[in-house]
Scaffold this motif. Sequence first.
Motif, PDB file in Angstrom:
ATOM      1  N   UNK A 133      -3.770  -5.196  14.641  1.00  0.00           N
ATOM      2  CA  UNK A 133      -3.788  -3.745  14.706  1.00  0.00           C
ATOM      3  C   UNK A 133      -4.897  -3.177  13.842  1.00  0.00           C
ATOM      4  N   UNK A 134      -5.321  -1.968  14.170  1.00  0.00           N
ATOM      5  CA  UNK A 134      -6.367  -1.304  13.396  1.00  0.00           C
ATOM      6  C   UNK A 134      -5.931  -1.136  11.945  1.00  0.00           C
ATOM      7  N   UNK A 135      -4.685  -0.730  11.717  1.00  0.00           N
ATOM      8  CA  UNK A 135      -4.194  -0.540  10.348  1.00  0.00           C
ATOM      9  C   UNK A 135      -4.266  -1.842   9.567  1.00  0.00           C
ATOM     10  N   UNK A 136      -3.845  -2.932  10.178  1.00  0.00           N
ATOM     11  CA  UNK A 136      -3.853  -4.215   9.487  1.00  0.00           C
ATOM     12  C   UNK A 136      -5.283  -4.665   9.199  1.00  0.00           C
ATOM     13  N   UNK A 137      -6.221  -4.385  10.124  1.00  0.00           N
ATOM     14  CA  UNK A 137      -7.629  -4.723   9.886  1.00  0.00           C
ATOM     15  C   UNK A 137      -8.157  -3.972   8.671  1.00  0.00           C
ATOM     16  N   UNK A 138      -7.864  -2.674   8.593  1.00  0.00           N
ATOM     17  CA  UNK A 138      -8.302  -1.868   7.454  1.00  0.00           C
ATOM     18  C   UNK A 138      -7.651  -2.390   6.175  1.00  0.00           C
ATOM     19  N   UNK A 139      -6.366  -2.684   6.236  1.00  0.00           N
ATOM     20  CA  UNK A 139      -5.641  -3.228   5.094  1.00  0.00           C
ATOM     21  C   UNK A 139      -6.301  -4.511   4.611  1.00  0.00           C
ATOM     22  N   UNK A 140      -6.637  -5.389   5.529  1.00  0.00           N
ATOM     23  CA  UNK A 140      -7.220  -6.677   5.171  1.00  0.00           C
ATOM     24  C   UNK A 140      -8.608  -6.552   4.548  1.00  0.00           C
ATOM     25  N   UNK A 158      -4.478  -9.710   3.218  1.00  0.00           N
ATOM     26  CA  UNK A 158      -3.224  -9.046   2.833  1.00  0.00           C
ATOM     27  C   UNK A 158      -2.194  -8.972   3.947  1.00  0.00           C
ATOM     28  N   UNK A 159      -2.619  -8.756   5.186  1.00  0.00           N
ATOM     29  CA  UNK A 159      -1.658  -8.699   6.293  1.00  0.00           C
ATOM     30  C   UNK A 159      -0.879  -9.993   6.440  1.00  0.00           C
ATOM     31  N   UNK A 160      -1.546 -11.103   6.223  1.00  0.00           N
ATOM     32  CA  UNK A 160      -0.892 -12.416   6.297  1.00  0.00           C
ATOM     33  C   UNK A 160       0.098 -12.572   5.150  1.00  0.00           C
ATOM     34  N   UNK A 161      -0.273 -12.100   3.967  1.00  0.00           N
ATOM     35  CA  UNK A 161       0.612 -12.203   2.803  1.00  0.00           C
ATOM     36  C   UNK A 161       1.859 -11.340   3.007  1.00  0.00           C
TER      37      UNK A 161
END
Length: 154
Positions: free
Chosen positions: A2-9, A52-55
């Motif tokens: 997702x776009x949010x997860x990409x930005x988070x990462x 971070x998304x994986x964590x």
Amino acid sequence: MSRQCEVLNKTVSFEKLINLLYSTAYRLTGDHQNASTLVKKTLCDINLGHPPGVVVKQLCTVFLANNTTGRFRSNRATTTSIAGNTIRNGTGIQDALLHLNPVERVAVILRDVLRFSYAEIAETTLLSEKDVAGKITSARWALRKMLISKTMEK
């Protein structure tokens, strides 16, 4: 992803990652001690070199794996009965979240708080995307029912 997860990462520092993990753990457990334990267990189980998304997904996986034993259930006392559930006074949404079953709780937090995609949630919960959609829908309705009942009591 997702776009949010990409930005988070791409943008999370170590400090922000720890804050994100703790915040997510608290939403899942409703208890500071259990949230700290969950974060520590997650950090022991995973290499922090992961995005971070994986964590965060690992934190949810650890929560679900340990929830069957009751390890991360909240110890806080409950005081008010609403919509057939006992709700603690003054905690609103967090308390309503704690009355969802663990898989629904993980799904709704990952989707509505952290903006993960249905595919990412399915990967974390080991459900199909269709089942994830069903869990999220039922969780939202349950939250709505509990929160409307609480509002009407005031």
